[in-house]
Enzyme design. Structure first.
Site, PDB file in Angstrom:
ATOM      1  N   LYS A 109      86.183   6.015  48.854  1.00  0.00           N
ATOM      2  CA  LYS A 109      84.733   6.190  48.897  1.00  0.00           C
ATOM      3  C   LYS A 109      84.243   6.841  50.178  1.00  0.00           C
ATOM      4  O   LYS A 109      84.712   6.505  51.255  1.00  0.00           O
ATOM      5  CB  LYS A 109      84.067   4.823  48.786  1.00  0.00           C
ATOM      6  CG  LYS A 109      83.821   4.448  47.378  1.00  0.00           C
ATOM      7  CD  LYS A 109      83.349   3.039  47.263  1.00  0.00           C
ATOM      8  CE  LYS A 109      82.981   2.748  45.854  1.00  0.00           C
ATOM      9  NZ  LYS A 109      81.800   3.471  45.403  1.00  0.00           N
ATOM     10  N   TRP A 156      75.099  -0.215  41.785  1.00  0.00           N
ATOM     11  CA  TRP A 156      75.357   0.907  40.899  1.00  0.00           C
ATOM     12  C   TRP A 156      74.089   1.477  40.264  1.00  0.00           C
ATOM     13  O   TRP A 156      74.122   2.180  39.264  1.00  0.00           O
ATOM     14  CB  TRP A 156      76.421   0.519  39.842  1.00  0.00           C
ATOM     15  CG  TRP A 156      77.774   0.302  40.482  1.00  0.00           C
ATOM     16  CD1 TRP A 156      78.116   0.614  41.756  1.00  0.00           C
ATOM     17  CD2 TRP A 156      78.951  -0.256  39.889  1.00  0.00           C
ATOM     18  NE1 TRP A 156      79.435   0.278  41.991  1.00  0.00           N
ATOM     19  CE2 TRP A 156      79.970  -0.252  40.874  1.00  0.00           C
ATOM     20  CE3 TRP A 156      79.253  -0.766  38.613  1.00  0.00           C
ATOM     21  CZ2 TRP A 156      81.259  -0.742  40.623  1.00  0.00           C
ATOM     22  CZ3 TRP A 156      80.535  -1.250  38.362  1.00  0.00           C
ATOM     23  CH2 TRP A 156      81.525  -1.233  39.363  1.00  0.00           C
ATOM     24  N   GLU A 165      81.645  -3.384  48.051  1.00  0.00           N
ATOM     25  CA  GLU A 165      81.089  -2.045  48.220  1.00  0.00           C
ATOM     26  C   GLU A 165      79.723  -2.064  48.901  1.00  0.00           C
ATOM     27  O   GLU A 165      79.334  -1.120  49.568  1.00  0.00           O
ATOM     28  CB  GLU A 165      80.923  -1.512  46.804  1.00  0.00           C
ATOM     29  CG  GLU A 165      80.922  -0.063  46.636  1.00  0.00           C
ATOM     30  CD  GLU A 165      80.847   0.224  45.139  1.00  0.00           C
ATOM     31  OE1 GLU A 165      81.735  -0.227  44.384  1.00  0.00           O
ATOM     32  OE2 GLU A 165      79.885   0.882  44.734  1.00  0.00           O
ATOM     33  N   HIS A 189      95.633  -0.245  35.133  1.00  0.00           N
ATOM     34  CA  HIS A 189      95.430   1.203  35.264  1.00  0.00           C
ATOM     35  C   HIS A 189      96.659   1.985  34.848  1.00  0.00           C
ATOM     36  O   HIS A 189      96.619   3.186  34.672  1.00  0.00           O
ATOM     37  CB  HIS A 189      95.068   1.561  36.699  1.00  0.00           C
ATOM     38  CG  HIS A 189      93.816   0.879  37.164  1.00  0.00           C
ATOM     39  ND1 HIS A 189      93.842  -0.302  37.855  1.00  0.00           N
ATOM     40  CD2 HIS A 189      92.517   1.184  36.973  1.00  0.00           C
ATOM     41  CE1 HIS A 189      92.592  -0.681  38.095  1.00  0.00           C
ATOM     42  NE2 HIS A 189      91.777   0.198  37.574  1.00  0.00           N
TER      43      HIS A 189
HETATM   44  N1  GLN Z   1      84.309  -7.529  32.568  1.00  0.00           N
HETATM   45  C1  GLN Z   1      84.543  -6.171  32.935  1.00  0.00           C
HETATM   46  C2  GLN Z   1      85.650  -5.602  32.056  1.00  0.00           C
HETATM   47  O1  GLN Z   1      86.534  -6.297  31.721  1.00  0.00           O
HETATM   48  C3  GLN Z   1      84.915  -6.021  34.377  1.00  0.00           C
HETATM   49  C4  GLN Z   1      85.041  -4.586  34.786  1.00  0.00           C
HETATM   50  C5  GLN Z   1      85.252  -4.368  36.262  1.00  0.00           C
HETATM   51  O2  GLN Z   1      85.693  -5.230  36.968  1.00  0.00           O
HETATM   52  N2  GLN Z   1      84.956  -3.225  36.757  1.00  0.00           N
HETATM   53  O3  GLN Z   1      85.657  -4.455  31.716  1.00  0.00           O
END
Ligand code: GLN
Ligand code: ZN
Length: 766
Positions: A114, A564, A608, A697
Site C-alpha cells: 500500500k 473502504w 489499514e 490465495h
Molecule cells: N467474511 C469475508 C469473506 O469471507 C471476509 C473477507 C475479508 O477478510 N476480506 O469473504
C-alpha cells in the site's frame, strides 16, 4: 501571477479505458501499438482537461501503465535479475508488476504494497546490495516530448530519491540501504539534467516520507540529497503530501529547493508556522483542494485560508491539490443517476482542476471575478448544512446517549467462555470458515439479472436461497463444526451493507485505481448513518433452518466500512465510525434475537486505518476498539462474537486487538508458517484464536499432514483449549472443487488432532 497546478491526474481514463486496454493486451487481443495508442488518447484527454480548466502546468509523468513507483524503477534501471532481458521493454515492466506478460518467461512478480495510508498499491523496488543505477527507460522523456505539442508549460512529476530508497526493499535486513544513496543521487542528477535539456523549468520531486516520523539518518539523507541535486536553471518543487511535516518542518522549509509543496488538507495546522519559516525567495505551494476525497471545496473557506498567506508572500504562493488526484474518481459529469443534490456536493478530478484554477483567479484578477463560483459554493455549503438527508436528530441523540455499559459484554471473557461452552457444545479444535464460499458465475449472473430487471426480487431471493442451501449441504458433508451461509447475496463486503444503510450513496463510475488494472468504487458516506431494516437476518436465519449445527452470522465491521468508503468531512471520522457501529449493533442484536449464536464481525481494514504518524496511533486504536465493542456488546453472553483480520503483521497492535474482546479471532498466518504467533510468547492473548491453516490465495490443496504440522506449531504458542481451525480468509475467489478438497483435509486434520489428544470429537471438553 498566482500559479494554479495539480500534483497528478488519474491515469485510468474516464471510462477505465486503461483497464480494458491493459487486460486486452495481456490476453493477446490487442497489439503493443494499439495499447500505446490507447495510452496516448488518455494522456491527450487528460492534458485537454488541464488546459480547459486553465491550469498553468501540464503534469507529465503521472501517466503510468501500471504504477508510477515501478516507472521510477524502470527509469533508474532497477530491474531485478530474474526479469533481465537484453533490452528491457514494456513486457519486462509487466512481468515485474505481475509475473507475466505476452512476451517473456513467467516468473514471480515483485512485491506490492500500500502507498502510505491510501488504497493505492505500488510495486516495491527490489534493490541488491551492489545495486547500480543507470538512467534507462525513456518513457518520461517521450511523454515530455509528446506534451510539448500542447504548447503549455510542463511540470514533470517524479518520486524523489530518498522516498524511493525508503520504500524499497533489500533482501538482507541488516544491510543499510542508505549506503546506496550516493549512487542513486548521481542518476537522479542525470535525470534532472536531462529534464533541463528538454527545456523544463520546474520539476515536481516528491518526498512524501517527510510527513513521517523520520529518524536522524533519513533526515540527513534528505538534506544531503537536496544539497547535491542542483541543476543550473532547473527549479525543484519539493513535494510532500498525506500529512503535515511535523518534526521535519524546518528541514523541509529550508532545503535549497526553489519550492515546497505542502498538504493543507491534512496539515492545515502547519500553515502559520511554515509561512514564517519559508525563506525569502522560495515558492510555497499550498494543496488546498483535497485530492483524496470527493467533496466539493468550500471556496470561501479555502480563500480565507489562502488570503493571509498571499498577503505575506504574494506571488510566491501557488495553489494546488493536496496530493495527486490519482486518488479521486475522474469526472463527476459521468454520473447520471446520482441524485441531483448529492451530486452537487461532489467534485471529482476534473472538477477539482476547476476549483484550483478558480481559487488562483481570485488572486490574479480580483475576488469579484469569481463571485459566481463563490455564491454557488456558499449555496451548497448552506444546503448541505441544512439538509435533512444528511442530518438526522435521532442518530445524533443516539450517539450522545452511548453509555459505557454499551461497550462492555456483561461478563468477562473467562466467564463467557464457560457459558458459551455449554451453549454451543463444540469439540476441541472446532472447525469453521471465514464466511464466503465460491462466488460462481451463476451467482454473479443472478445479480446482473436482478439489476437489469430480467428477474424480480422474489425470484432472486429464491435463487440465492438455493445457493445458501447448497453451501450448507456442502459443509454438512464436510462435517465442519460452525457453518456459514456463504455470502452468495453479497457483491462486495462493504457495498452490500452500504446499499442498505441510510447515509450512503453509490456512483456508477466513481472508479479509483487500486493497482494495475484493478479499480475500486468506494461508496460515499454523505450523511448520518443508520439502519432502516435488518440487512442479513433473512439469509442467516434461513441458513440456520437447514441444519441443527451452528450457523455463524456474518457482518462487516465499522472500521472496514469506514476505511473502504469516501467519508464525510463535516464531522470527525470517529463520529461516523460510531454511527456505523450503532447501525451494525442493531443487526447483531437482531441476529441474536433470531436465535443465531455465533456472529462474526470482519475487520480486515482495522490495521489499514492506522495513521501515518505513530503519535496518533493510540487515539485511532481507541476509537477503533470502541467502535467494534459498540457493535458487538449488545447481546447476551452465550452469543459468541468472532472477528476476522486478514494480515499477518499485528505484533504492534496486539493489545488493541485483545481489547476488542471478541470471543474468537481468526487471522492470516499460514503463509508466514505461524510466525505471527511468536507475538503470543510474550503477550498472553486471553480469548480464542483461529490462526489460518491454509492460504486461500493459492490454488494448491494443502495436505492433511501439512495442516496438522501447522496446527501443532500453533499449539506451541496457544493453549489447545483456545485454538480454532480455519482457512486464512474467505473462499469467494476459489472454485468449489478445490474448496471441498482443501476443507476436507482441514477437517480431517482437526479430527486427527482430536484423536491424538485422546478425546472424542463429540465430547464436551471446551
Ligand atoms: N467474511 C469475508 C469473506 O469471507 C471476509 C473477507 C475479508 O477478510 N476480506 O469473504
Ligand atoms: Zn480475510
Amino acid at each position: 501571477m498566482t500559479i494554479a497546478h495539480h500534483l497528478g491526474f488519474p491515469r485510468i481514463g474516464a471510462n477505465r479505458q486503461l483497464k480494458w486496454a491493459l487486460e486486452r493486451y495481456w490476453q493477446g487481443q490487442i497489439t503493443q501499438a494499439e495499447l500505446y495508442e490507447q495510452g496516448m488518447q488518455i494522456r491527450t484527454e487528460n492534458y485537454t482537461q488541464q488546459i480547459k480548466a486553465g491550469l498553468d502546468f501540464l503534469s507529465v509523468g503521472d501517466f503510468s501503465w501500471y504504477d508510477h513507483v515501478l516507472d521510477m524503477s524502470f527509469l533508474l534501471g532497477v530491474i531485478p535479475e530474474r526479469f533481465q532481458s537484453p533490452s528491457p521493454d514494456i513486457d519486462t515492466y509487466f512481468r515485474m508488476a505481475r509475473g507475466r506478460a505476452p512476451q517473456g518467461e513467467d516468473t514471480f512478480a515483485s512485491e506490492m504494497t500500500k502507498w502510505f495510508d491510501t488504497n493505492y498499491h505500488y510495486i516495491v523496488p527490489e534493490l541488491s546490495e551492489q545495486q547500480l543505477f543507470t538512467m534507462t527507460h525513456h518513457k518520461l522523456f517521450d511523454e515530455i516530448k509528446e506534451a510539448k505539442s500542447f504548447n503549455k508549460k510542463i511540470k514533470p512529476c517524479i518520486i524523489g530519491p530518498v522516498t524511493y530508497l525508503y520504500l524499497s526493499k533489500v533482501k538482507n535486513p541488516n544491510f543499510n540501504k542508505l549506503s546506496l544513496l550516493k549512487k542513486l543521487q548521481e542518476t537522479y542528477l542525470e535525470i534532472l539534467t536531462k529534464c533541463r535539456e528538454e527545456g523544463i523549468e520546474w520539476v515536481q520531486i516528491e518526498e512524501p516520507i517527510l510527513v513521517l516520523e523520520l529518524d536522524p539518518a533519513w533526515q540527513k539523507a534528505i538534506k544531503e540529497t537536496y544539497d547535491f541535486l542542483q541543476v543550473k536553471d532547473l527549479k525543484l518543487l519539493l513535494t510532500t503530501y498525506f500529512g503535515s511535516l511535523g518534526q521535519n518542518i524546518k528541514l523541509a522549509s529550508t532545503l535549497p529547493t526553489a519550492g515546497l509543496h505542502i498538504d493543507a488538507i491534512r496539515g492545515q495546522d502547519q500553515l502559520s508556522e511554515i509561512i514564517n519559516l519559508i525563506p525569502q525567495n522560495k515558492i510555497l505551494s499550498v494543496g488546498i483542494v483535497d485530492g483524496r476525497n470527493i467533496w466539493r471545496t468550500d471556496l470561501r473557506k479555502a480563500l480565507a485560508i489562502l488570503k493571509p498567506l498571499h498577503a505575506k508572500i504574494g506571488e510566491r504562493l501557488w495553489i494546488g491539490s493536496s496530493c495527486s488526484l490519482l486518488h479521486s474518481p475522474v469526472d463527476l459529469n459521468n454520473e447520471t443517476v446520482l441524485e441531483a443534490d448529492i451530486k452537487n456536493w461532489l467534485a471529482f478530478a476534473v472538477q477539482k482542476l476547476h476549483e484550483i484554477a478558480t481559487l488562483a483567479k481570485a488572486f490574479n484578477e480580483e475576488e469579484a471575478s469569481i463571485a459566481t463560483e463563490l455564491t454557488a459554493s456558499d449555496a451548497i455549503v448552506v444546503a448541505k448544512s441544512e439538509s435533512t438527508r444528511i442530518h438526522h436528530p435521532l442518530v445524533k441523540k443516539r450517539l450522545k446517549d452511548i453509555t459505557s455499559d454499551m461497550t462492555q459484554r456483561k461478563n468477562p471473557y473467562s466467564l463467557r467462555k464457560i457459558i458459551q461452552n455449554s451453549a454451543l457444545n463444540l469439540p476441541i479444535f472446532p472447525t469453521t470458515t471465514i464466511g464466503s464460499f465460491p462466488q460462481t458465475q451463476a451467482i454473479r449472473s443472478l445479480r446482473k439479472d436482478l439489476k437489469s430487471g430480467k428477474i424480480d426480487e422474489e425470484n432472486y431471493e429464491y435463487e440465492i436461497k438455493k445457493q445458501i442451501a447448497y453451501a450448507i449441504q456442502q459443509q454438512l458433508e464436510l462435517d465442519l463444526d460452525v457453518l456459514v451461509h456463504g455470502e452468495a447475496e453479497r457483491n462486495d463486503m462493504v457495498e452490500y451493507f452500504g446499499e442498505q444503510l441510510a447515509g450512503f450513496a453509490f456512483t456508477q463510475n466513481g472508479w479509483v485505481q487500486s493497482y494495475g488494472s484493478r479499480c475500486v468504487k468506494p461508496p460515499i458516506i454523505y450523511g448520518d448513518v443508520f439502519r432502516e431494516k435488518p440487512m442479513t437476518v433473512k439469509w442467516i436465519t434461513y441458513a440456520q433452518t437447514l441444519t441443527t449445527k451452528l450457523v455463524k452470522g456474518m457482518l462487516t465491521g465499522p472500521m472496514t466500512i469506514l476505511c473502504w468508503s469516501f467519508v464525510r468531512d463535516d464531522q470527525p471520522r470517529e463520529v461516523t465510525a460510531k454511527q456505523i457501529a450503532l447501525a451494525l449493533r442493531d443487526e447483531v442484536i437482531d441476529l441474536a434475537k433470531n436465535g443465531i449464536k455465533v456472529i462474526q464481525i470482519d475487520e480486515p481494514a482495522f490495521r489499514e486505518g492506522l495513521p501515518l504518524k505513530k503519535i496518533y496511533w493510540q487515539d485511532y486504536l481507541q476509537e477503533a476498539v470502541l467502535a467494534f465493542r459498540l457493535t458487538s456488546s449488545g447481546i447476551p453472553d452465550h452469543v459468541q462474537i468472532h472477528t476476522h483480520m486478514c494480515y499477518s503483521e499485528f505484533n504492534d497492535i496486539i493489545e488493541a486487538i485483545a481489547n476488542l474482546d471478541a470471543d474468537v479471532i481468526t487471522i492470516e498466518t499460514s503463509r508466514s508458517q505461524m510466525e505471527l504467533l511468536k507475538a503470543f510468547e510474550t503477550f498472553h492473548y486471553p480469548n480464542d484464536i483461529g490462526p489460518g491453516v491454509y492460504d486461500i490465495h493459492s490454488p494448491c490443496i494443502p495436505t492433511v499432514d501439512e495442516i496438522v504440522a501447522l496446527i501443532e506449531k500453533a499449539t506451541q504458542f496457544i493453549p489447545i483449549t483456545q485454538l480454532w481451525i480455519n482457512p486464512d480468509c474467505g473462499l469467494k475467489t476459489r472454485e468449489w472443487r478445490e474448496t471441498r478438497l482443501a476443507l476436507q483435509n482441514m477437517v480431517n486434520a482437526a479430527k486427527m488432532l482430536r484423536e491424538k489428544q485422546g478425546v472424542i470429537a463429540t465430547e464436551k471438553v471446551r
